[in-house]
Write a protein that holds these residues in place. Structure first.
Motif, PDB file in Angstrom:
ATOM      1  N   GLU A 140      -5.826  38.527  60.090  1.00 17.59           N
ATOM      2  CA  GLU A 140      -6.573  38.214  58.871  1.00 17.59           C
ATOM      3  C   GLU A 140      -6.155  36.848  58.337  1.00 17.59           C
ATOM      4  O   GLU A 140      -7.003  36.058  57.884  1.00 17.59           O
ATOM      5  CB  GLU A 140      -6.340  39.310  57.825  1.00 17.59           C
ATOM      6  CG  GLU A 140      -7.062  40.609  58.162  1.00 17.59           C
ATOM      7  CD  GLU A 140      -6.707  41.741  57.218  1.00 17.59           C
ATOM      8  OE1 GLU A 140      -5.716  41.595  56.455  1.00 17.59           O
ATOM      9  OE2 GLU A 140      -7.401  42.771  57.238  1.00 17.59           O
ATOM     10  N   GLU A 143      -7.676  34.189  60.640  1.00 14.73           N
ATOM     11  CA  GLU A 143      -9.105  33.973  60.382  1.00 14.73           C
ATOM     12  C   GLU A 143      -9.348  33.189  59.095  1.00 14.73           C
ATOM     13  O   GLU A 143     -10.273  32.387  59.018  1.00 14.73           O
ATOM     14  CB  GLU A 143      -9.832  35.317  60.326  1.00 14.73           C
ATOM     15  CG  GLU A 143      -9.947  35.994  61.679  1.00 14.73           C
ATOM     16  CD  GLU A 143     -11.158  36.905  61.789  1.00 14.73           C
ATOM     17  OE1 GLU A 143     -11.890  37.073  60.790  1.00 14.73           O
ATOM     18  OE2 GLU A 143     -11.378  37.431  62.897  1.00 14.73           O
ATOM     19  N   SER A 149     -14.487  27.089  62.990  1.00 16.09           N
ATOM     20  CA  SER A 149     -15.531  27.416  63.949  1.00 16.09           C
ATOM     21  C   SER A 149     -15.995  26.150  64.663  1.00 16.09           C
ATOM     22  O   SER A 149     -16.187  25.119  64.015  1.00 16.09           O
ATOM     23  CB  SER A 149     -16.713  28.067  63.231  1.00 16.09           C
ATOM     24  OG  SER A 149     -17.710  28.436  64.142  1.00 16.09           O
ATOM     25  N   LEU A 181     -12.566  41.930  62.373  1.00 17.27           N
ATOM     26  CA  LEU A 181     -12.116  40.557  62.602  1.00 17.27           C
ATOM     27  C   LEU A 181     -13.228  39.787  63.322  1.00 17.27           C
ATOM     28  O   LEU A 181     -13.116  39.451  64.501  1.00 17.27           O
ATOM     29  CB  LEU A 181     -10.828  40.559  63.447  1.00 17.27           C
ATOM     30  CG  LEU A 181      -9.607  41.217  62.796  1.00 17.27           C
ATOM     31  CD1 LEU A 181      -8.495  41.418  63.823  1.00 17.27           C
ATOM     32  CD2 LEU A 181      -9.093  40.375  61.623  1.00 17.27           C
ATOM     33  N   ALA A 183     -14.424  36.710  63.258  1.00 11.31           N
ATOM     34  CA  ALA A 183     -14.175  35.384  63.822  1.00 11.31           C
ATOM     35  C   ALA A 183     -13.362  35.479  65.097  1.00 11.31           C
ATOM     36  O   ALA A 183     -13.586  34.723  66.061  1.00 11.31           O
ATOM     37  CB  ALA A 183     -13.460  34.506  62.793  1.00 11.31           C
ATOM     38  N   THR A 184     -12.413  36.400  65.136  1.00 13.55           N
ATOM     39  CA  THR A 184     -11.609  36.600  66.349  1.00 13.55           C
ATOM     40  C   THR A 184     -12.480  37.125  67.477  1.00 13.55           C
ATOM     41  O   THR A 184     -12.366  36.684  68.625  1.00 13.55           O
ATOM     42  CB  THR A 184     -10.460  37.584  66.058  1.00 13.55           C
ATOM     43  OG1 THR A 184      -9.640  37.059  65.015  1.00 13.55           O
ATOM     44  CG2 THR A 184      -9.615  37.818  67.289  1.00 13.55           C
ATOM     45  N   HIS A 187     -14.647  34.310  68.715  1.00 15.97           N
ATOM     46  CA  HIS A 187     -13.834  33.372  69.488  1.00 15.97           C
ATOM     47  C   HIS A 187     -13.609  33.920  70.897  1.00 15.97           C
ATOM     48  O   HIS A 187     -13.681  33.174  71.880  1.00 15.97           O
ATOM     49  CB  HIS A 187     -12.498  33.150  68.781  1.00 15.97           C
ATOM     50  CG  HIS A 187     -11.595  32.169  69.443  1.00 15.97           C
ATOM     51  ND1 HIS A 187     -10.613  32.546  70.349  1.00 15.97           N
ATOM     52  CD2 HIS A 187     -11.512  30.809  69.352  1.00 15.97           C
ATOM     53  CE1 HIS A 187      -9.986  31.476  70.771  1.00 15.97           C
ATOM     54  NE2 HIS A 187     -10.497  30.413  70.192  1.00 15.97           N
TER      55      HIS A 187
END
Length: 207
Positions: A140, A143, A149, A181, A183-184, A187
């Motif tokens: 967390e 992120e 990004s 999560l 964004a993880t 990714h």
């Protein structure tokens, strides 16, 4: 010729991906942790720590993932694996790598290796119960403060992305749901489209 000593499902995958991205000539040497090869004299002569990764070079042997990643990036400037011409951006990348190494990896290690920190069985079990929440808190924070990004450094891909991808690969096993999560998860999806990631996976499968 560079030689990367690795074991499957370890942080050494980050260095392998970086090598695959770099264009440098290398080979990989697999260690069987279940058989204790990391503690045998032959490997201890390479890395007295008895851990992976280790990278042998013409100058000597390097250990510790942040150091190896920086070496690979600096040895292959044409691959643009780090912001070598921007001291602040390079330090920012290294700050992420240091956090992954010194904090996140250690939080994960409490799941399997509590004996490093306590002899008492109940204490080890208590550490294990904290792994999921600790890893979630780490990611967390990543992120919210460390993952721009699409990559760690925003538009520029770097070796920090290989490291983040590798460590994030442990989350489900640690009891962390990636649904929380986003964004993880995004990714990871971007990383898995990179030819170097696919190459490293294939090379390890064939080793």
């Amino acid at each position: 010729m560079l030689t990367l000593y690795y074991a499957p499902k370890t942080c050494a995958r980050a260095s392998h991906i970086a090598l695959a991205e770099s264009g440098l000539s290398y080979r990989i040497q697999r260690l069987d942790f279940a058989a204790g090869e990391q503690r045998q004299p032959a490997y201890l002569a390479v890395n007295p720590k008895g851990r992976v990764p280790a990278l042998t070079t013409e100058h000597g042997t390097l250990t510790e993932t942040p150091a190896i990643l920086a070496y690979i990036a600096q040895s292959a400037p044409q691959a643009r694996l780090a912001p070598l011409d921007d001291a602040f951006a390079f330090a920012r990348m290294q700050a992420v790598n240091a956090y992954l190494c010194a904090t996140v990896h250690v939080a994960h290690a409490h799941r399997f290796r509590g004996a490093r920190w306590a002899d008492d069985k109940p204490a080890q079990e208590s550490m294990q119960r904290k792994v999921a929440s600790n890893m979630r808190e780490c990611f967390e924070l990543i992120e919210s403060t460390m993952l721009d990004s699409p990559w760690v450094l925003g538009e520029q891909y770097s070796v920090a992305d290989a490291y983040l991808y590798t460590i994030a690969g442990w989350l489900e096993g640690d009891g962390v749901d990636l649904a929380g999560l986003p964004a993880t998860r995004a990714h990871r999806e971007r990383m898995e489209q990179r030819p170097a990631v696919q190459k490293a996976q294939a090379e390890e499968a064939a080793a």
